[in-house]
Design a protein around this motif. Sequence first.
Motif, PDB file in Angstrom:
ATOM      1  N   ILE A  57       2.386  -5.864   3.735  1.00 40.83           N
ATOM      2  CA  ILE A  57       3.188  -4.680   4.049  1.00 40.83           C
ATOM      3  C   ILE A  57       3.554  -4.677   5.530  1.00 40.83           C
ATOM      4  CG2 ILE A  57       3.018  -2.168   4.301  1.00 40.83           C
ATOM      5  CD1 ILE A  57       1.577  -2.255   1.522  1.00 40.83           C
TER       6      ILE A  57
ATOM      7  N   PHE B 121       1.367  -3.992  -7.930  1.00 41.63           N
ATOM      8  CA  PHE B 121       1.076  -2.635  -7.463  1.00 41.63           C
ATOM      9  C   PHE B 121       0.821  -1.732  -8.666  1.00 41.63           C
ATOM     10  CE2 PHE B 121       2.627   1.539  -5.809  1.00 41.63           C
ATOM     11  CZ  PHE B 121       1.690   1.697  -4.801  1.00 41.63           C
TER      12      PHE B 121
ATOM     13  N   MET C 241      14.159   3.887   9.914  1.00 40.65           N
ATOM     14  CA  MET C 241      14.852   3.437  11.130  1.00 40.65           C
ATOM     15  C   MET C 241      16.235   4.061  11.217  1.00 40.65           C
ATOM     16  SD  MET C 241      14.093  -0.623  11.106  1.00 40.65           S
ATOM     17  CE  MET C 241      15.243  -1.135  12.385  1.00 40.65           C
TER      18      MET C 241
ATOM     19  N   MET D 290      11.993   8.610   4.814  1.00 40.45           N
ATOM     20  CA  MET D 290      11.192   7.397   4.691  1.00 40.45           C
ATOM     21  C   MET D 290      11.103   6.919   3.237  1.00 40.45           C
ATOM     22  SD  MET D 290       7.407   6.903   6.214  1.00 40.45           S
ATOM     23  CE  MET D 290       7.585   6.210   7.838  1.00 40.45           C
TER      24      MET D 290
ATOM     25  N   LEU E 164       5.797  -6.162  -7.100  1.00 38.59           N
ATOM     26  CA  LEU E 164       5.548  -4.738  -7.373  1.00 38.59           C
ATOM     27  C   LEU E 164       4.802  -4.495  -8.680  1.00 38.59           C
ATOM     28  CD1 LEU E 164       8.727  -2.856  -6.196  1.00 38.59           C
ATOM     29  CD2 LEU E 164       6.373  -2.460  -5.497  1.00 38.59           C
TER      30      LEU E 164
ATOM     31  N   ALA F 272      -0.846   1.934   4.476  1.00 40.68           N
ATOM     32  CA  ALA F 272      -0.300   0.890   5.348  1.00 40.68           C
ATOM     33  C   ALA F 272       1.212   1.037   5.454  1.00 40.68           C
ATOM     34  CB  ALA F 272      -0.660  -0.493   4.803  1.00 40.68           C
ATOM     35  N   ALA F 273       1.866   1.292   4.316  1.00 43.78           N
ATOM     36  CA  ALA F 273       3.325   1.405   4.319  1.00 43.78           C
ATOM     37  C   ALA F 273       3.783   2.560   5.202  1.00 43.78           C
ATOM     38  CB  ALA F 273       3.844   1.573   2.898  1.00 43.78           C
ATOM     39  N   VAL F 274       3.108   3.715   5.073  1.00 48.28           N
ATOM     40  CA  VAL F 274       3.495   4.876   5.878  1.00 48.28           C
ATOM     41  C   VAL F 274       3.234   4.610   7.361  1.00 48.28           C
ATOM     42  CG1 VAL F 274       2.960   7.290   6.393  1.00 48.28           C
ATOM     43  CG2 VAL F 274       3.170   6.540   4.020  1.00 48.28           C
TER      44      VAL F 274
ATOM     45  N   VAL G 188      10.715   1.209   5.567  1.00 47.38           N
ATOM     46  CA  VAL G 188      11.046   1.149   6.994  1.00 47.38           C
ATOM     47  C   VAL G 188      12.540   1.319   7.244  1.00 47.38           C
ATOM     48  CG1 VAL G 188      10.851  -0.222   9.098  1.00 47.38           C
ATOM     49  CG2 VAL G 188       9.078  -0.370   7.363  1.00 47.38           C
TER      50      VAL G 188
ATOM     51  N   ILE H 127       7.002   1.142  13.196  1.00 46.46           N
ATOM     52  CA  ILE H 127       8.145   0.237  13.356  1.00 46.46           C
ATOM     53  C   ILE H 127       9.444   1.038  13.490  1.00 46.46           C
ATOM     54  CG2 ILE H 127       9.493  -1.614  12.275  1.00 46.46           C
ATOM     55  CD1 ILE H 127       6.843  -2.778  12.764  1.00 46.46           C
ATOM     56  N   ALA H 128       9.553   2.096  12.691  1.00 52.72           N
ATOM     57  CA  ALA H 128      10.792   2.870  12.711  1.00 52.72           C
ATOM     58  C   ALA H 128      11.052   3.487  14.071  1.00 52.72           C
ATOM     59  CB  ALA H 128      10.755   3.954  11.642  1.00 52.72           C
TER      60      ALA H 128
ATOM     61  N   PHE I 145       2.698   1.643   9.143  1.00 48.31           N
ATOM     62  CA  PHE I 145       3.548   0.626   9.767  1.00 48.31           C
ATOM     63  C   PHE I 145       5.003   1.054   9.739  1.00 48.31           C
ATOM     64  CE2 PHE I 145       0.082  -2.334   8.108  1.00 48.31           C
ATOM     65  CZ  PHE I 145      -0.616  -2.278   9.307  1.00 48.31           C
ATOM     66  N   GLY I 146       5.389   1.685   8.654  1.00 48.28           N
ATOM     67  CA  GLY I 146       6.763   2.153   8.541  1.00 48.28           C
ATOM     68  C   GLY I 146       7.096   3.089   9.687  1.00 48.28           C
ATOM     69  N   TYR I 147       6.189   4.016   9.958  1.00 56.19           N
ATOM     70  CA  TYR I 147       6.450   4.992  11.019  1.00 56.19           C
ATOM     71  C   TYR I 147       6.523   4.315  12.381  1.00 56.19           C
ATOM     72  CZ  TYR I 147       6.439   9.335  13.552  1.00 56.19           C
ATOM     73  OH  TYR I 147       6.810  10.371  14.362  1.00 56.19           O
TER      74      TYR I 147
ATOM     75  N   ALA J 270      -4.793   1.889   0.112  1.00 55.26           N
ATOM     76  CA  ALA J 270      -4.589   0.961   1.231  1.00 55.26           C
ATOM     77  C   ALA J 270      -3.111   0.635   1.388  1.00 55.26           C
ATOM     78  CB  ALA J 270      -5.384  -0.319   0.996  1.00 55.26           C
ATOM     79  N   GLY J 271      -2.452   0.325   0.286  1.00 57.66           N
ATOM     80  CA  GLY J 271      -1.038  -0.046   0.333  1.00 57.66           C
ATOM     81  C   GLY J 271      -0.161   1.094   0.821  1.00 57.66           C
ATOM     82  N   ILE J 272      -0.371   2.280   0.232  1.00 57.02           N
ATOM     83  CA  ILE J 272       0.478   3.421   0.594  1.00 57.02           C
ATOM     84  C   ILE J 272       0.282   3.796   2.056  1.00 57.02           C
ATOM     85  CG2 ILE J 272       0.968   5.852   0.129  1.00 57.02           C
ATOM     86  CD1 ILE J 272       0.116   5.315  -2.778  1.00 57.02           C
TER      87      ILE J 272
ATOM     88  N   VAL K 234      11.463  -7.475  -4.891  1.00 58.14           N
ATOM     89  CA  VAL K 234      10.355  -7.283  -5.832  1.00 58.14           C
ATOM     90  C   VAL K 234       8.971  -7.407  -5.184  1.00 58.14           C
ATOM     91  CG1 VAL K 234       9.253  -8.297  -7.868  1.00 58.14           C
ATOM     92  CG2 VAL K 234      11.682  -7.769  -7.921  1.00 58.14           C
TER      93      VAL K 234
END
Lengths: 119, 150, 335
Positions: free
Chosen positions: B67, A67, B106, B121, A64, A101-103, B102, A109-110, A105-107, A97-99, B92
């Motif tokens: 990610i 980041f 979930m 989220m 991190l 991607a996180a949103v 995630v 996958i969730a 993929f997070g969405y 790109a990171g943020i 980290v």
Amino acid sequence: MIDLLKAFLLGGVICVIGQLLIDLTKLTPARIMVLFVVCGVVLGLLGIYPCLVDWGGAGATVPLTGFGNVLAKGVMKDVDEFGFLGVFTGGVKAAAAGITAAVTFGYIIAITSKARIKK
Amino acid sequence: MKKPISKHEYQKLVEKKAPGSHVVRNLFAAFFTGGLICTVGQGIMMLVKSFGADKDTVAAVTSITMIFLGAFLTGINVYDEIGKFGGAGASVPITGFSNSIVSPAMEFKKEGYVMGVGAKMFLIAGPVLVYGIFASVVAGIVYFIWKQVM
Amino acid sequence: MAKRLGQQTIVLDKQPIVLAGAAIVGRKEGDGPLAKYFDEVVDDEYAGEKTFEAAESRLMRDAFIKALEKSGKAAKDINVILSGDLLNQCTAASYAFRDSDTPYLGLFGACSTMSESMLIGSILIDSGAADYVACAASSHFCSAERQFRFPLEYGSQRTPTAQWTVTGAGTVILGKDGQGPRITCVTPGKIIDEGIKDANNMGAAMSPAACDTIVQHLQDTGRSVDDYDLILTGDLGSFGSAMLRELTVRNHIDLKSKHNDCGMMIFDLARQGVDCGESGCGCSAAVFSAYILEQFRLGLLKRILFIATGALLSPTRTQQGETIPGIAHAVCVEA
């Protein structure tokens, strides 16, 4: 090959610092994540973190703190280009790109997976 | 009833007697886990570079891939086990950041897609963005002033 | 009629009877040393429901139905259900009993709920206000984690003093007549806060309350530890139990080998990877309703003091920097 080893060593050491903070100071993981990002920004601003990136590659960019470094790098680049306005545009632009991607993929996958108990 | 031990004494006693973390074991696990995740990142970097991508593209593709991996491993119920073993070695790296986004999404899906997934989220990762972005603004101002002065 | 004895203890004249008990637990609990005593082990953490909260209610309702069945009573015989759990607004209990068509009183005593409900239930019966009462409590690892800690899939390490929330529910049916062990006296506890702030060390937050109630009970009744076969605390876990011993010794009370803790009984601590034991309303509820009642039935226990302990923890208040108040209620059960 040596690059892989360097990444392993530097990444490992950065994580060990995090673990030391968890075990010895009772800081919660969330606080440690915040601390790491802010440290990354500061070290990036001071030009120290880029040296770590040069040496350890992903060992410095994946944690991190990397980041945070990206945020600092971005804001300095935009300040160079657009002056004071860059203060507001640089950080998030570099981290976009990171943020995103996180949103994204997070969405995805969730909504497609289910939380299960730890055995 | 007479109190045989004061509040302060009790807190001291608890602190003294509480079992400590297995610090050495945890440090090794964190080193190994964090190191391994970064090695995977380095491998991806080298792979993308070998396709002739420029520096910025390599960095972006690597973090997007990492990610994704973090999110994927969370989705298949594996990342919590990695975290249990590796501690900071798992939280980290950027994959841990992904895990922290995630996992609440979930978990709170049952409260709906807007107030559950959408709102929760960033339950854990939110502070990272708040302080990260705020720190970058402060850094930008410092850099701006420094440039004026120099 | 019930009479007060000493400062806090209440002696029950009619000595309400524990007619039957039932406990339903989750997979991990069903893998532990007490597995064979439980009425049912539910492998699926969702218990066939859509959410963890619904699953917890399901366990509670099923344990209630099972206990009724074993007591030979029907739901309409029950004058009041006394029940609670760990979730905000006692969610699990109120949804478990919304279709029960029986008067319901929701209780919050954190993990002390089981003895709190038995305490109130036995006084109600003693006073003639009720003939039959159901006392129930439940907890669920997953619903508790999401309310008090982190999402399930979040990768984090537990600190060594953290206790594992039991997935399970227990119900006992108390009655004015019938067969079974009797509740002879009860000691409601005071809220004791010795300034513990660490939500991952609830054992230490609760043990001063447990000690206070034990000392008070012995003082009020003029009894000693030797008068009991077992002093069973709720869920202090191994560290909380060690602290309880430290505290009782300072009060010149030696628990000897008489003390055990529900929080150390459900799991095999080393094998099942629960560092410090378990907690949750369901823990003492299930241990008492299944294992302890069976020991009474077999004639292995004659008189016990059951002290479920609760950490009256609020995530909001701990985030605001507050300490964790503890509570413990004692119920004396005799064959």
